[in-house]
Design an enzyme around this catalytic site. Structure first.
Site, PDB file in Angstrom:
ATOM      1  CD  GLU A  32      -3.559  17.438   1.467  1.00  0.00           C
ATOM      2  OE1 GLU A  32      -2.421  17.399   1.468  1.00  0.00           O
ATOM      3  OE2 GLU A  32      -4.316  16.787   2.449  1.00  0.00           O
ATOM      4  NE  ARG A  77      -8.947 -11.028 -12.428  1.00  0.00           N
ATOM      5  CZ  ARG A  77     -10.157 -11.895 -11.853  1.00  0.00           C
ATOM      6  NH1 ARG A  77     -11.418 -11.233 -11.831  1.00  0.00           N
ATOM      7  NH2 ARG A  77     -10.169 -13.291 -11.892  1.00  0.00           N
ATOM      8  CG  ASP A 114     -13.158 -13.694 -10.279  1.00  0.00           C
ATOM      9  OD1 ASP A 114     -13.278 -12.707 -10.977  1.00  0.00           O
ATOM     10  OD2 ASP A 114     -12.307 -14.686 -10.239  1.00  0.00           O
TER      11      ASP A 114
HETATM   12  C1  4FV Z   1      -8.285   7.187  -2.713  1.00  0.00           C
HETATM   13  C2  4FV Z   1      -9.289   6.246  -1.973  1.00  0.00           C
HETATM   14  C3  4FV Z   1      -7.532   8.031  -2.158  1.00  0.00           C
HETATM   15  C4  4FV Z   1      -6.877  11.178  -1.415  1.00  0.00           C
HETATM   16  C5  4FV Z   1      -6.148  12.496  -1.767  1.00  0.00           C
HETATM   17  C6  4FV Z   1      -5.535  10.746  -3.464  1.00  0.00           C
HETATM   18  C7  4FV Z   1      -6.335  10.039  -2.368  1.00  0.00           C
HETATM   19  C8  4FV Z   1      -5.351  12.069  -2.566  1.00  0.00           C
HETATM   20  N1  4FV Z   1      -8.870   7.215  -4.105  1.00  0.00           N
HETATM   21  N2  4FV Z   1      -9.932   5.350  -3.219  1.00  0.00           N
HETATM   22  N3  4FV Z   1      -9.136   5.711  -0.981  1.00  0.00           N
HETATM   23  N4  4FV Z   1      -7.151   9.041  -2.940  1.00  0.00           N
HETATM   24  O1  4FV Z   1      -7.029   7.523  -1.047  1.00  0.00           O
HETATM   25  O2  4FV Z   1      -9.689   6.079  -4.360  1.00  0.00           O
HETATM   26  O3  4FV Z   1      -5.347  13.167  -3.846  1.00  0.00           O
END
Ligand code: 4FV
Length: 287
Positions: free
Chosen positions: A146, A184, A199
């Site tokens: 979580e 990149r 880009d």
């Molecule tokens: C996330 C996002 C993402 C949340 C709980 C990993 C998850 C689990 N990270 N951008 N969207 N992380 O969903 O960077 O631990």
């Protein structure tokens, strides 16, 4: 504390060497804190990033917090206070892994900042990627379960980044997205130095359409201007297409970017042509 002993690490020849690459004193350094180091093979085995690692334009070091536990079960997670579903990553193993990574980077003359990938982070776009790419090094924390204990964020995290408003099963893919987009951009990473500068999004606009051989296929021919050899006309057409598509598909980007008078006229011509060629289609914004 040894780094995660992954066989493909050696193949990448990831020793700490200083390389002179135009524009950067030394290779950019990423230290990733992750429970699943093997997942990063997706980034490092082949393609632009793999080549950049071989060319010592960038370095990626992987570290698992499990190596920074002190109990027999090497426990990295625990139940959330206040109850609720799922588990959280514990403070101590993460902090120890982060500090070991920063110490390793510092030994290398790199003062790394620490970033945590999470849906609560600041949205990452091309402008953020360009900013991130100017730093000598980053420690990236990839969460699982979580998430992580909030006090770790308060005590050890400099920046929190999100790659999008959705929930992943882990931060590894987000860390790979950021590292791919950053590496990149590094001098020498792309075969053609210009290609990163052209880009989409780096100009604040969506990209124009691109065509390659055959000249005609599926009843569609390549726009004549692209066969003209008139590079000024080609550049003007490509800008006009980028403006038109951005207006139609992502008008908020155009509002944020603004347009010069020349660009406004190019867009007006584009929309007039769109309305003329396909009445009712293309001239409206795709809400
Ligand atoms: C996330 C996002 C993402 C949340 C709980 C990993 C998850 C689990 N990270 N951008 N969207 N992380 O969903 O960077 O631990």
């Amino acid at each position: 504390m040894p780094l995660v002993s992954e066989p493909w690490l050696g193949q990448m020849g990831w020793s700490v060497t200083r390389v002179g690459v135009a524009g950067r004193a030394e290779a950019m350094r990423f230290d990733v804190i992750t429970l699943f180091p093997a997942q990063f093979a997706a980034l490092t085995e082949e393609g632009v990033v793999a080549r950049a690692l071989q060319r010592r334009i960038a370095r990626i070091h992987l570290r698992t917090p499990r190596d920074y536990t002190s109990d027999a079960h090497r426990t990295v997670d625990d139940r959330p206070y206040g109850g609720g579903p799922g588990m959280l990553m514990r403070y101590e193993p993460l902090r120890a892994a982060i500090e070991a990574a920063k110490a390793e980077a510092a030994k290398d003359g790199v003062r790394s900042r620490v970033a945590y990938l999470s849906p609560q982070g600041q949205p990452i776009d091309q402008a953020q990627i360009e900013r991130i790419s100017t730093a000598p090094g980053w420690v990236l924390v990839a969460g699982r379960y979580e998430g992580i204990d909030e006090r770790l964020i308060e005590d050890c995290i400099d920046e929190e980044w999100s790659i999008g408003d959705y929930v992943l099963s882990g931060g590894e893919l987000a860390a790979m997205v950021v590292m791919d987009a950053v590496i990149r951009l590094l001098p020498g990473a792309l075969g053609h130095a210009d290609s990163a500068r052209q880009d989409s999004h780096s100009s604040g606009l969506l990209d124009c359409p691109h065509y390659t051989r055959p000249e005609t296929i599926g009843g569609h021919s390549v726009p004549k201007v692209l066969l003209s050899g008139d590079h000024q006309a080609i550049e003007r057409w490509r800008l006009q297409q980028a403006l038109g598509r951005t207006w139609q598909r992502r008008p908020e980007l155009l509002q944020a970017r603004g347009m010069s008078e020349v660009e406004q006229r190019l867009l007006d011509d584009y929309l007039r042509e769109a309305a003329r060629s396909k009445p009712g289609v293309g001239s409206e914004q795709s809400e």
